[in-house]
Design an enzyme around this catalytic site. Structure first.
Site, PDB file in Angstrom:
ATOM      1  N   HIS A 112      41.381  25.207 -21.974  1.00 23.06           N
ATOM      2  CA  HIS A 112      40.767  23.994 -21.421  1.00 23.06           C
ATOM      3  C   HIS A 112      41.515  23.609 -20.144  1.00 23.06           C
ATOM      4  O   HIS A 112      42.747  23.475 -20.155  1.00 23.06           O
ATOM      5  CB  HIS A 112      40.844  22.841 -22.430  1.00 23.06           C
ATOM      6  CG  HIS A 112      40.157  21.598 -21.934  1.00 23.06           C
ATOM      7  ND1 HIS A 112      38.791  21.455 -21.969  1.00 23.06           N
ATOM      8  CD2 HIS A 112      40.652  20.459 -21.378  1.00 23.06           C
ATOM      9  CE1 HIS A 112      38.470  20.272 -21.462  1.00 23.06           C
ATOM     10  NE2 HIS A 112      39.572  19.648 -21.094  1.00 23.06           N
ATOM     11  N   ASP A 148      37.625  19.162 -28.004  1.00 23.92           N
ATOM     12  CA  ASP A 148      38.893  19.382 -27.305  1.00 23.92           C
ATOM     13  C   ASP A 148      40.033  18.574 -27.939  1.00 23.92           C
ATOM     14  O   ASP A 148      40.913  18.047 -27.246  1.00 23.92           O
ATOM     15  CB  ASP A 148      38.777  19.021 -25.816  1.00 23.92           C
ATOM     16  CG  ASP A 148      37.668  19.785 -25.117  1.00 23.92           C
ATOM     17  OD1 ASP A 148      37.385  20.919 -25.535  1.00 23.92           O
ATOM     18  OD2 ASP A 148      37.068  19.231 -24.174  1.00 23.92           O
ATOM     19  N   TRP A 582      68.378  25.195  15.268  1.00 23.71           N
ATOM     20  CA  TRP A 582      68.030  24.210  16.290  1.00 23.71           C
ATOM     21  C   TRP A 582      68.727  24.430  17.623  1.00 23.71           C
ATOM     22  O   TRP A 582      68.485  23.686  18.570  1.00 23.71           O
ATOM     23  CB  TRP A 582      68.336  22.802  15.787  1.00 23.71           C
ATOM     24  CG  TRP A 582      69.627  22.607  15.049  1.00 23.71           C
ATOM     25  CD1 TRP A 582      69.789  22.490  13.704  1.00 23.71           C
ATOM     26  CD2 TRP A 582      70.939  22.483  15.607  1.00 23.71           C
ATOM     27  NE1 TRP A 582      71.114  22.312  13.378  1.00 23.71           N
ATOM     28  CE2 TRP A 582      71.849  22.291  14.531  1.00 23.71           C
ATOM     29  CE3 TRP A 582      71.450  22.511  16.914  1.00 23.71           C
ATOM     30  CZ2 TRP A 582      73.220  22.135  14.714  1.00 23.71           C
ATOM     31  CZ3 TRP A 582      72.821  22.358  17.103  1.00 23.71           C
ATOM     32  CH2 TRP A 582      73.692  22.172  16.014  1.00 23.71           C
ATOM     33  N   ALA A 608      63.553  24.530  13.014  1.00 28.35           N
ATOM     34  CA  ALA A 608      64.507  23.528  12.539  1.00 28.35           C
ATOM     35  C   ALA A 608      63.839  22.159  12.552  1.00 28.35           C
ATOM     36  O   ALA A 608      63.041  21.844  13.450  1.00 28.35           O
ATOM     37  CB  ALA A 608      65.738  23.522  13.427  1.00 28.35           C
ATOM     38  N   GLY A 639      63.984  21.871   5.595  1.00 27.15           N
ATOM     39  CA  GLY A 639      64.425  23.196   5.161  1.00 27.15           C
ATOM     40  C   GLY A 639      64.517  23.294   3.654  1.00 27.15           C
ATOM     41  O   GLY A 639      64.143  24.298   3.058  1.00 27.15           O
ATOM     42  N   CYS A 720      75.673  30.539  18.500  1.00 24.42           N
ATOM     43  CA  CYS A 720      76.116  31.241  17.304  1.00 24.42           C
ATOM     44  C   CYS A 720      77.276  32.192  17.579  1.00 24.42           C
ATOM     45  O   CYS A 720      78.131  32.416  16.720  1.00 24.42           O
ATOM     46  CB  CYS A 720      74.954  31.992  16.662  1.00 24.42           C
ATOM     47  SG  CYS A 720      74.050  33.038  17.808  1.00 24.42           S
TER      48      CYS A 720
END
Length: 915
Positions: A112, A148, A582, A608, A639, A720
Site C-alpha cells: 500500500h 487497509d 572558493w 563553493a 556542502g 592551494c
C-alpha cells in the site's frame, strides 16, 4: 543478508510493478505457482500476465472473483489448484474474497503506497500530496477483512519535495523501493521472521478515490494548497477548472517565490484574480497573494499545450509534408497499428490513449520510432502533448525540420553596474538546461568581501534538486544526444564554449572579483584566462583519446588452434559529481569539468557556497554554446547537504573534489564507505597543502624574494599550492626577511577592481576571522610577528600581509595551512641540505614545493627527495594546462590538467576476440 527458505507463491494483481515483483521473486528462488490478473484490455495483455506467460507460469485472468456477494466457485477452485503457501498482492484493483485471502498457510500480504494508518484507500499517493505531507512512503501489511487495516509487516518512508508529483514519488521511491521491500517481506515470511505489528488507531485516515469529477480546483485557498491540489492530481485524474467555458486541466505546477512576472491576463472561473500567461507558463494566485506556476494545460479534446502558448495555441497552420515526410508518417502509422492492435485503422483522428495505450506503450512507440529515424528525438512528454495521430505527425515533422527548436534560454538575472560595465548574473540552480529556483524555494545571500554588501540572493539547492540534476545527467549520458555525439563534435562544443568565455572574459573577471575578492587583473589573466586555455586544451583531446590511450593490442596466450586478439578501449564513466572550492571559482571548475566533458561524461557541479556566481554564469554560456540539456548541471548551496548527497548518490559514478582535507574526510570518504545506500565510486581528490619552499644562500636573492612573496601572497594567499613554510639558509635569513618586509610596505591594499591594487580582501568573513586566530596562535607559541597579523582598518574583509620568523617545527603555524597571506619562515643551518629536506618532508601534506639555488645538481637532488606532487625550481606558481597537477599523502590523489587528468574520467575495458 542471506535468506534460507523459499516459498510457493500466488501473485494476485497487475501492472509493471506486479511484473517486476514477479521477476525479482523468481530470481530469488521462490516458486510462483500461479498468477491471477485482469483480463486483456483492448487486445493487450497486462504486463504481469505477459511476463508469466513467457515463463510458462499458470496465468488466470478473472474479470471478477465474486458475484452477488459470493465467491465464484469455479474461480476459488482454480485458485486452490495451484497450492500456494502465500498470496502476494503487489498492486491489485480487484476485490479478493476472504476465503482466498486466508487460504494459504501464510495468508496474504499487500503493498500500500502510504505510511499506514494514514491515507487508507485507493488514492493514497494523491492524498499524500494533496494534504501537503512532508513524508511519503509505503506499507506492506498482512491482509485482513478491513480496508487497509491489517497488521504491518514493514514500512519505508521518504521526504516529499516541494514540487514532487505523484509520478515523481512513484518513480523515485515507491516503485523501486517498493519492489525491493516486497521481496524482502517474502524472505522474512519464509524464514519465520516477519512481524505482525497492529496498526495504531491514532492518526488513521481514509480518503475516497479521486476521480475527474471531484478534482475541480477550489480557488479560495493559499497558493501552497492550490499547488498541492494540482500536483496531487498530476497526471491522474488531473486537477481542472473552467476557462472560457471549457474544462482545462493543469499539469506541472510549482510554487513561485519571486516578484510578479510580466504576462497577459487570463480570466479563470472562480478565481478572485486573473491568471497571467507568461513566458514560463501560467501564473495563478492563492488567496494569500502568493503564486503558483503551471507549465502545461490540457483541453477537453485531449490536446495538451505549454501553458505559455495559451493565447497562440490555435495559430499554428498545418504543415505540407514532403514525400519523405509522408513515408515517415506511414511508418509511424504502422508502429501505432502494431501497438493499437484492437484499432482496425489508424485514422488522423485516432487518439493514442483513448484507443487503449498506456505509459508503457509510450516508451515502446518512441523506441520503435528511434530505431527507424535516429535523427528524430522525441520525449515522453511529446506524446502527451500530441495524442491524436495527425497532431503527433505534425509535431514530429516540426522537430525533424528543426522548426520546433526550444525557446531561447530563459535567465532571470541580478544586474549590477560595476567596473564600468553592467554585469548580468544568473542566481538560480541550473538543472537540465534550465535555470530554476530550488525545489523548496530556499535562498542564501552571497556577499561582496570588499565591503560586506549582499550581491545577490542565490538559490540554495535541496536534496530533491540533487536528485533532479543527477537524473538529468544520467538521462543525458545514457539516452541523450550527448551520449551519441561523436568525439569531434564534442570538441567543437568545447571550443565554442571557450570562445564564449573569452568573449565574456571581462564580465566573468568582474563577477569573480566581486564574489571572491580576487584582484581584477589577476582574475582576468589567471582565473578566467587559464579557464579558457583549459577548455581549449581539452577540446583538442576529444577525438584523440582512443588513439593516445589505447592504440595498441595486447599479446596473450593463444587458445590453439584458434587465434585471439585482445585490445583495450577507454570509455567515459557516466555521471560525475564535481565539488570545487572558493579560492579560484571559475578556474577550479574548468580544471575538472573540461577533462570530464572531453572524456564524454556528464556532470553535476557544486560550487563553493560563498562563490557561486561565475559557475552560474558559466552554465549560461554552456547553454548558449549548444551543450545538450542535462550534460552540465550547477547546484549552489551547502556542502554538507548538496555535496554529501552527491557523494552518496548511487547514480554518481565519479567524484572529483578540490577542498580541504578535513572536509573531504567528513563527507566523501567517511560517509561514502559507511552508507549502505551508496555505491563505490571512482574518486580524485586535490586537498590541503603545507608546501615547503627552500631558499639556499647561493640563490639569486632578489628573484627569490620576489618569487617567495608570490609563493605566499599570490591571490591573497588563498592558493592551494601556496608556500606554507619557507626554509631560508641561515647566512641570508635576515637579509631575506628585511627585503620581504620592504616589499610588503610597497603593496597597495584595496578595492580589487582598482587596476593598481596588489592585495584584495580575503574571500569571506569567517575565513578572515580564522586567519586572525591563526596569527594569534603563532604569537602565543613564541614565533616572532615581524609584520602584519591584523585586519586592515577599512570596510570589508581585508588582512595585512603577514610575516612570522623564528618558527620552530613543533609550532601550529609550522604544521597547519593558513590559506591566507601569512609567510612562515624558519632558518636552517648553512649547508645542511639533508636536514632541511627532513624538515620539509615532515608534514602529512604533499601538494607542492620549491627550491631556489644556482646549483642545478643540488636543485635536482632536492626535487628527487621532496615528497610533493609538484616541485618548482627557481620559480613558483608556474602551472600550465598541459602539465599534470595533484598531490601526495593527505594532499590527495589523482591529477588535474594534462593528459593524465583524462585518466580520472575514463574507465578501461579489455576486449578479447577469438577467431
Amino acid at each position: 543478508q542471506a535468506y534460507q527458505h523459499k516459498l510457493k507463491l500466488a501473485l494476485i494483481g497487475q501492472s509493471i510493478f506486479g511484473q517486476e515483483v514477479y521477476n525479482k521473486l523468481r530470481k530469488e528462488g521462490h516458486k510462483v505457482v500461479g498468477v491471477f490478473t485482469v483480463p486483456d484490455k483492448n487486445g493487450q495483455a497486462d504486463p504481469l500476465a505477459l511476463a508469466a506467460e513467457k515463463d510458462g507460469t499458470p496465468v488466470f485472468k478473472f474479470p471478477r472473483w465474486r458475484a452477488k456477494g459470493k465467491t465464484i466457485q469455479e474461480v476459488i477452485a482454480a485458485y486452490k489448484s495451484v497450492g500456494a503457501e502465500l498470496n502476494v498482492l503487489p498492486f491489485c484493483t480487484q476485490f479478493i474474497p476472504m476465503d482466498v485471502i486466508d487460504c494459504p498457510k501464510h495468508g496474504s500480504i499487500i503493498y500500500h503506497p502510504s505510511i499506514l494508518p494514514r491515507h487508507r484507500g485507493a488514492s493514497a499517493i494523491n492524498w499524500t500530496l494533496i494534504q501537503g505531507d512532508k513524508k511519503a512512503g509505503f506499507t506492506i501489511f498482512w491482509a485482513d477483512d478491513g480496508l487497509d487495516t491489517g497488521p504491518i509487516l514493514l514500512q519505508r518512508e521518504c521526504d516529499v519535495g516541494q514540487n514532487d508529483t505523484v509520478d515523481d514519488l512513484y518513480n523515485r521511491f515507491l516503485f523501486p523501493e517498493g519492489i525491493k521491500a516486497m521481496v524482502e517481506a517474502v524472505h522474512l515470511i519464509a524464514d519465520g521472521k516477519a512481524p505482525r505489528i497492529p496498526q495504531p488507531k491514532e492518526g488513521a485516515t481514509y480518503e475516497g478515490i479521486q476521480k475527474k469529477e471531484n478534482a475541480e480546483i477550489s480557488w479560495d485557498q493559499p497558493a501552497a494548497a492550490l499547488h498541492n491540489w494540482i500536483r496531487g492530481h498530476d497526471k491522474v485524474p488531473g486537477a481542472w477548472t473552467k476557462i472560457d467555458d471549457q474544462v482545462v486541466t493543469f499539469y506541472g505546477s510549482s510554487l513561485l517565490d519571486a516578484s510578479v512576472p510580466a504576462g497577459q491576463e487570463l480570466a479563470i472561473k472562480g478565481a478572485s484574480r486573473p491568471g497571467l500567461v507568461t513566458k514560463n507558463g501560467l501564473v495563478i494566485f492563492g488567496n494569500d497573494e502568493k503564486m503558483v506556476l503551471v507549465r502545461n494545460l490540457q483541453f477537453e479534446d485531449g490536446r495538451m499545450i505549454p501553458a505559455s502558448k495559451y493565447f497562440s495555441a490555435d495559430e499554428t497552420a498545418a504543415l505540407e509534408l514532403t514525400e519523405e515526410e509522408k513515408k515517415m508518417a506511414e511508418d509511424i502509422r504502422a508502429i501505432w497499428k502494431g501497438i493499437l492492435s484492437n484499432v482496425a485503422v489508424i485514422e488522423d483522428s485516432t487518439d493514442f490513449f483513448k484507443s487503449g495505450a498506456s505509459s508503457m506503450h509510450v516508451v515502446r512507440m518512441l523506441e520503435e520510432i528511434k530505431q527507424k529515424y535516429s535523427g528524430l528525438q522525441l520525449q515522453n512528454e511529446d506524446v502527451y502533448m500530441a495524442t491524436k495521430f495527425a497532431d503527433f505527425i505534425q509535431m514530429a515533422v516540426r522537430k525533424l525540420r528543426g522548426e520546433d527548436k526550444e525557446e531561447e534560454l530563459v535567465v532571470d538575472y541580478i544586474s549590477k553596474d560595476v567596473n564600468n560595465m553592467t554585469v548580468k548574473m544568473p542566481y538560480q540552480c541550473f538543472i537540465n538546461g534550465q535555470f530554476i529556483n530550488a525545489d523548496d524555494g530556499k535562498t542564501y545571500d552571497t556577499v561582496n568581501p570588499t565591503d560586506g554588501s549582499v550581491i545577490a540572493s542565490v538559490s540554495s539547492a535541496s536534496l530533491a534538486d540533487v536528485d533532479k540534476a543527477v537524473a538529468a545527467a544520467k538521462e543525458a549520458f545514457e539516452n541523450g544526444e550527448w551520449g551519441r555525439m561523436n568525439a569531434r563534435e564534442r570538441g567543437r562544443l568545447m571550443y565554442r564554449l571557450a570562445d564564449l568565455m573569452e568573449e565574456h572574459q571581462e564580465e566573468l573577471a568582474t563577477i569573480e572579483s566581486i564574489d571572491s575578492g580576487a584582484v581584477y587583473t589577476l582574475a582576468l589573466k589567471t582565473h578566467v584566462g587559464m579557464s579558457v586555455q583549459t577548455f581549449r586544451y581539452f577540446a583538442g583531446w576529444c577525438d584523440k583519446i582512443q588513439a593516445s590511450e589505447c592504440g595498441a593490442t595486447i599479446p596473450i596466450n593463444q587458445a590453439r588452434p584458434n587465434h585471439n586478439l585482445t585490445f583495450t578501449k577507454k570509455e567515459p564513466i557516466g555521471v560525475c559529481a564535481i565539488v570545487i572550492p572558493w579560492n579560484y571559482p571559475l578556474m577550479m571548475l574548468a580544471w575538472k569539468s573540461a577533462a570530464c566533458l572531453a572524456a564524454g561524461n556528464t556532470l553535476v557541479l557544486k560550487p563553493a557556497q560563498v562563490t557561486p556566481l561565475t559557475s552560474l554564469k558559466f552554465a549560461e554560456l554552456s547553454a548558449k554554446a549548444g551543450f545538450p540539456k542535462g550534460v552540465i548541471n550547477i547546484l549552489p548551496g551547502s556542502g554538507g547537504l548538496v555535496g554529501q548527497h552527491l557523494s552518496e548518490h548511487p547514480d554518481v559514478r565519479k567524484v572529483g573534489f578540490t577542498g580541504s582535507t578535513p572536509t573531504v574526510c567528513f563527507y566523501i570518504i567517511i560517509y561514502d564507505f559507511s552508507s549502505a545506500a551508496t555505491n563505490l565510486k571512482k574518486v580524485s581528490l586535490e586537498l590541503g597543502g603545507k608546501s615547503p619552499l627552500i631558499i639556499f644562500n647561493d640563490c639569486e636573492l632578489d628573484r627569490a624574494v620576489k618569487m617567495g612573496m608570490g609563493a605566499v601572497y599570490f591571490n591573497k594567499g588563498e592558493n592551494c599550492i601556496a608556500a606554507g613554510r619557507l626554509f631560508v639558509e641561515e647566512s641570508i635569513h635576515d637579509e631575506f626577511v628585511g627585503k620581504v618586509v620592504e616589499e610588503i610596505k610597497k603593496m597597495k591594499i584595496g578595492d580589487p577592481l582598482d587596476r593598481s591594487t596588489d592585495h584584495g580582501p580575503q574571500n569571506h568573513k569567517a575565513h578572515l576571522e580564522k586567519l586572525l586566530q591563526y596569527c594569534e596562535t603563532g604569537v602565543k607559541e613564541g614565533a616572532t610577528l615581524v609584520y602584519g597579523g591584523r585586519q586592515v582598518n577599512r570596510p570589508g574583509f581585508f588582512m595585512e600581509p603577514t610575516v612570522f620568523t623564528d618558527v620552530e617545527d613543533h609550532m601550529y603555524i609550522a604544521q597547519e595551512e593558513s590559506f591566507g597571506p601569512v609567510m612562515v619562515i624558519s632558518k636552517f643551518k648553512n649547508g645542511d641540505v639533508d636536514g632541511v629536506l627532513r624538515r620539509a618532508n615532515s608534514t602529512e601534506y604533499g601538494l607542492a614545493s620549491g627550491v631556489f639555488t644556482r646549483d642545478i645538481s643540488k636543485a635536482l637532488y632536492i626535487s628527487e627527495k621532496l615528497e610533493a606532487g609538484t616541485v618548482f625550481i627557481n620559480t613558483y606558481n608556474k602551472t600550465d594546462v598541459a602539465a599534470p597537477f595533484g598531490g601526495f599523502k593527505q594532499s590527495g590523489f589523482g591529477k588535474d590538467l594534462g593528459e593524465e587528468a583524462l585518466h580520472e574520467y575514463l574507465r578501461t575495458k579489455a576486449v578479447t576476440v577469438e577467431y
